[in-house]
Design a protein around this motif. Sequence first.
Motif, PDB file in Angstrom:
ATOM      1  N   LEU A  75     -15.703  28.964 -23.343  1.00 37.01           N
ATOM      2  CA  LEU A  75     -15.074  29.686 -24.458  1.00 37.01           C
ATOM      3  C   LEU A  75     -13.558  29.476 -24.495  1.00 37.01           C
ATOM      4  N   CYS A  76     -13.039  28.756 -23.486  1.00 38.59           N
ATOM      5  CA  CYS A  76     -11.570  28.605 -23.373  1.00 38.59           C
ATOM      6  C   CYS A  76     -11.104  27.293 -23.999  1.00 38.59           C
ATOM      7  N   SER A  77      -9.834  27.274 -24.331  1.00 37.13           N
ATOM      8  CA  SER A  77      -9.236  26.071 -24.938  1.00 37.13           C
ATOM      9  C   SER A  77      -9.220  24.916 -23.935  1.00 37.13           C
ATOM     10  N   ASP A  78      -9.315  23.686 -24.456  1.00 31.73           N
ATOM     11  CA  ASP A  78      -9.249  22.528 -23.565  1.00 31.73           C
ATOM     12  C   ASP A  78      -7.833  21.939 -23.509  1.00 31.73           C
ATOM     13  N   ALA A 111     -17.603  21.823  -9.171  1.00 33.11           N
ATOM     14  CA  ALA A 111     -16.880  22.482  -8.073  1.00 33.11           C
ATOM     15  C   ALA A 111     -15.556  21.763  -7.829  1.00 33.11           C
ATOM     16  N   LEU A 112     -15.587  20.441  -7.944  1.00 31.53           N
ATOM     17  CA  LEU A 112     -14.341  19.679  -7.802  1.00 31.53           C
ATOM     18  C   LEU A 112     -13.364  20.045  -8.928  1.00 31.53           C
ATOM     19  N   MET A 113     -13.904  20.164 -10.145  1.00 30.73           N
ATOM     20  CA  MET A 113     -13.065  20.541 -11.297  1.00 30.73           C
ATOM     21  C   MET A 113     -12.420  21.905 -11.059  1.00 30.73           C
ATOM     22  N   LEU A 114     -13.179  22.802 -10.435  1.00 29.30           N
ATOM     23  CA  LEU A 114     -12.636  24.141 -10.165  1.00 29.30           C
ATOM     24  C   LEU A 114     -11.454  24.039  -9.196  1.00 29.30           C
ATOM     25  N   TYR A 115     -11.580  23.168  -8.207  1.00 27.76           N
ATOM     26  CA  TYR A 115     -10.442  22.953  -7.292  1.00 27.76           C
ATOM     27  C   TYR A 115      -9.228  22.451  -8.085  1.00 27.76           C
ATOM     28  N   LEU A 116      -9.462  21.434  -8.898  1.00 31.41           N
ATOM     29  CA  LEU A 116      -8.347  20.846  -9.653  1.00 31.41           C
ATOM     30  C   LEU A 116      -7.763  21.856 -10.640  1.00 31.41           C
ATOM     31  N   ALA A 117      -8.642  22.674 -11.227  1.00 36.45           N
ATOM     32  CA  ALA A 117      -8.179  23.672 -12.194  1.00 36.45           C
ATOM     33  C   ALA A 117      -7.342  24.749 -11.504  1.00 36.45           C
ATOM     34  N   THR A 118      -7.710  25.073 -10.277  1.00 43.92           N
ATOM     35  CA  THR A 118      -6.942  26.079  -9.524  1.00 43.92           C
ATOM     36  C   THR A 118      -5.526  25.568  -9.287  1.00 43.92           C
ATOM     37  N   LEU A 153     -12.521  15.093 -17.179  1.00 49.48           N
ATOM     38  CA  LEU A 153     -11.770  15.760 -16.105  1.00 49.48           C
ATOM     39  C   LEU A 153     -10.589  16.524 -16.686  1.00 49.48           C
ATOM     40  N   GLU A 154      -9.906  15.874 -17.580  1.00 51.76           N
ATOM     41  CA  GLU A 154      -8.733  16.480 -18.210  1.00 51.76           C
ATOM     42  C   GLU A 154      -9.133  17.758 -18.973  1.00 51.76           C
ATOM     43  N   ARG A 155     -10.186  17.650 -19.771  1.00 56.37           N
ATOM     44  CA  ARG A 155     -10.577  18.793 -20.620  1.00 56.37           C
ATOM     45  C   ARG A 155     -11.183  19.927 -19.784  1.00 56.37           C
ATOM     46  N   ALA A 156     -12.079  19.569 -18.881  1.00 57.77           N
ATOM     47  CA  ALA A 156     -12.764  20.625 -18.112  1.00 57.77           C
ATOM     48  C   ALA A 156     -11.789  21.364 -17.197  1.00 57.77           C
ATOM     49  N   THR A 157     -10.848  20.634 -16.615  1.00 58.65           N
ATOM     50  CA  THR A 157      -9.892  21.344 -15.740  1.00 58.65           C
ATOM     51  C   THR A 157      -8.983  22.241 -16.588  1.00 58.65           C
ATOM     52  N   ALA A 158      -8.692  21.810 -17.814  1.00 55.66           N
ATOM     53  CA  ALA A 158      -7.874  22.654 -18.699  1.00 55.66           C
ATOM     54  C   ALA A 158      -8.636  23.937 -19.047  1.00 55.66           C
TER      55      ALA A 158
END
Length: 514
Positions: free
Chosen positions: A147-150, A70-77, A38-43
């Motif tokens: 491709l983005c940093s975690d 989709a949940l990760m996308l919410y948290l990432a936003t 969760l930590e890495r994917a949201t980052a």
Amino acid sequence: MSEINANLFAALRHAFPTDLDAIAIETDSQLNYSWRDLERATAMLANLLVSLDLPAGARIAVQVEKSVEALMLYLATLRAGYVFLPLNTAYQSAEIEYFIDNAEPSVVVCSGKNFGWVSQIAFKAGTGHVFTLNEDRTGTLLQRAALCSDKHDVASKKADDLAAILYTSGTTGRSKGAMLTHENLLSNAQVLKTYWGWRPGDVLVHVLPIFHVHGLFVAVHGALLNGSKMIWMGRFDPKKVIEKLPQATVFMGVPTLYVRMLTEPGLTREAVRNMRLFIAGSAPLLVETFSAWQERTGHTILERYGMSETVMLTSNPYDPNQGERRGGTVGFPLPGVSLRVCDDSGQPMPRNEIGGIQVKGPNVFKGYWRMPEKTREEFTDDGYFKTGDVGKIDERGYVTIVGRSKDLIISGGYNVYPAEIEGYINELPDVAESAVVGVPHPDFGEVGVAVVVSKAGSAVQGDQILATLKAKLANFKIPKKCYVVEDLPRNTMGKVQKNLLRQQYQSLFSGSAA
Ligand code: MCA
Ligand code: AMP
């Protein structure tokens, strides 16, 4: 002194357990996500959003099937400091076009299968980026995020900054975007954590969609703020839920889910032996469902009440020292929420008298997106929000909702606005006028019935009207029946008497003929 970051994500992440390799989410397709995932994917997703160089306050509109990503996308936003705008997967092109035109999102994320028509609407409205995200973890969003940093520093937000916009309708039938701040969401989640007694070891079965307050905020924030594992189901299947209950402690659902689970022989005291709490809301829970559940499982469902504009407002008590959970009521105003019942002139009513429910508190939204007039109309001079719900407070302080002053049907926990459906029906070439009313339904609680007057000379049938509507509107909004009649009943002022239509069709789905 540096200011505390009021970003909701910062508080949720702070609650992650120390063991980041423990399982945070277990899915029904046998995937396990750790807290570290969760930590890495949201980052990574947050870094993707940041790389797009979006303006401050950019809206990220999302219409995708339920998935952990989709949940990760919410948290990432949240994490990146943008504004999340979730959209029901049932919405079709006219509905999506309205939301996108109105909210002007900088980013739209949709299912791959809808990319053609969604991207066309989005690019026409000036959206800069359209990504796809599918239930099976494919799509351009994840490809780009990979491709983005975690590593990502949580964006700094003030309590009053917007976290999400949830579209909800009113009496006019046109949707309004309810603007919810980081403080609205976090304060409510913190109150519920204590009020519902979240404790170490709790496990939530998550079955609701994640484009509304119930599944996205109440359920997800509850679990995350407690560092609790979620058993994640893409869609509600009563058998599968019952199979999982022995590994869980908390369940949240709209009343239809309880009604459906009660039809399963597998719902036994043995199946719920480890459960701590069953919570219901979003629509009235019938006392008969409340009692049947108690009898079958030995558990007393805790009913609570909320709105998109306010998150949660009232709840039956969890702690027996505060009182019993009373079926047919929605309990007490939550700590920090002021709730009063007023007459039409705005005067507070005595106990047990029925009036309009008004509320105030840190959970109450900031206003409707780009509708200052509408926002002013919905608040009193002393800052209470007029919910449009009608109810009473008894001498012990329990709130009961007895009806709604807004013309709204709540069907299986989804809101359906008769004015919107009537608008679509009235546009049909064969139709002179129409009225849509809500009637009781054993599964969905309430469903819409359309009563239509056709134009002179037209032989249009109710089923044809419904078939045409189906091509234009989200499926849950389609009336379950449509009758073509000579006239609509009207009062002396010429206003359609919906109460008479409701009475006429009251028993349509309950056995005895209308
Ligand atoms: C599906 N259908 C419905 C509904 N759902 N009709 C009326 N009302 C509904 N809610 C129709 C479909 O159009 C379809 O019709 C047929 O039923 C079967 O569809 P299907 O997708 O298979 O239904 P399902 O998967 O069994 O869905 C039923 C459901 C779902 C699980 C009860 O509606 C649901 O998840 N409801 C929860 C909504 C929710 O989360 N609400 C919270 C809002 P056809 O075959 O003719 O096409 S938040 C809120 O209200 C506030 C803030 C709060 O207090 O929480
Ligand atoms: P929404 O606009 O989707 O947020 O729906 C909010 C509405 O759902 C409220 O204004 C109420 O009319 C209704 N609602 C939510 N919880 C309950 C409940 N427990 N009992 C009755 N109605 C409820």
